[in-house]
Design a protein around this motif. Sequence first.
Motif: not given
Length: 347
Positions: A64, A88, A91-93, A95, A104, A107-109, A145
């Motif tokens: 996570n 992902d 995770r609705t994410y 990266s 890394y 990232g963003l939702r 983003d």
Amino acid sequence: MTGPDVRLVDSLQLSDPDTVPLGARLVFTRSRTGVLFLADAETGVIVRYPGGSGTGHVIGWRGNGPGEFLGPGTLGLVANDSLLAVVDVRRTYLSLLESESGRYVRGLRIPFPIAGHSWSRQGDTIFFTGYPGARILAQWNWRDDSLTTTVDFPEWIRQADDVASSYGWPEAAVRDSMILALIPTEPGLDLFHRDGRYLGQVRIPAARRLGNPTDLVAQHRARDGRGEPFVPLASTPVAVHLMPSGQIALLTVDLQVTHTAVPPPRFTVLGYDVSVVSPDLQRVCVDSRVPFVSDGMSIPEFQGDTLRMLARQVSDAGAVRRVLYSYVISDRGCEWQPTGGVVDRVR
């Protein structure tokens, strides 16, 4: 009737990394220099294969935290292939990783769990479909983003969402200000303006694939009303791609479902079919079967005039063999049919 020419031009056998065996639900993307990235939705790992090499190493792990994944479902390369985008689904994410090292970056939702695999690019903006949700298209600027969604699902799709969701999710490509979308249950290529206006539909007849019966929704609901097990009545959208020639390549898959005493049912791929639409949308060349065999679904990737698909085959002894196949798509030998141009919705 002769469809597009689908010619196998290359294959590459891939080995699992020594540190972890890979599962059956894999997605991939490939850089312009031949570096391959493969993501496993079951184990959460991301594997990088140097150009032309079938031996890779892990650059992303399950978890996570930053640079970790629970269910990677879509991969894409941005910033001149220096950054790897990983969606992902659990995770609705989204990266961003350095594609060389896997480090890394940020990232963003995202407001949907599934991102389509037909990515279009205009400058720094990436376009892809998001599902499920009230809108079809996501617009993501990888520099800042910013992410917005646009183009509402047509009312007739929202009313039949219980049926459409049984046949996959939309795939779309962006050409200038026009969105060209393959939508489950729809018998053609639906066209939208980027401001959300519906522009019409281009008829795509079926020659060999199941296609999409014009009474699909009624057939599906009548079967459900009788309590009959699910049997696919239509083809499933897989990809929409703008080729260098300006032609539009469409990829669909026909599935067979076997219902067992213990759910879930087993899906078997009957075949993938490629169709090509002329740049002016006036002609179509339909249904060439891709010479591809795999034990499960393969999420493809288009690059230029090349289609790549990852096969997984398990021997009787349980040995897993993975091969990445490359096919060149062309209109050589096509028997073109008139589409009738852009018309009101066919149904």
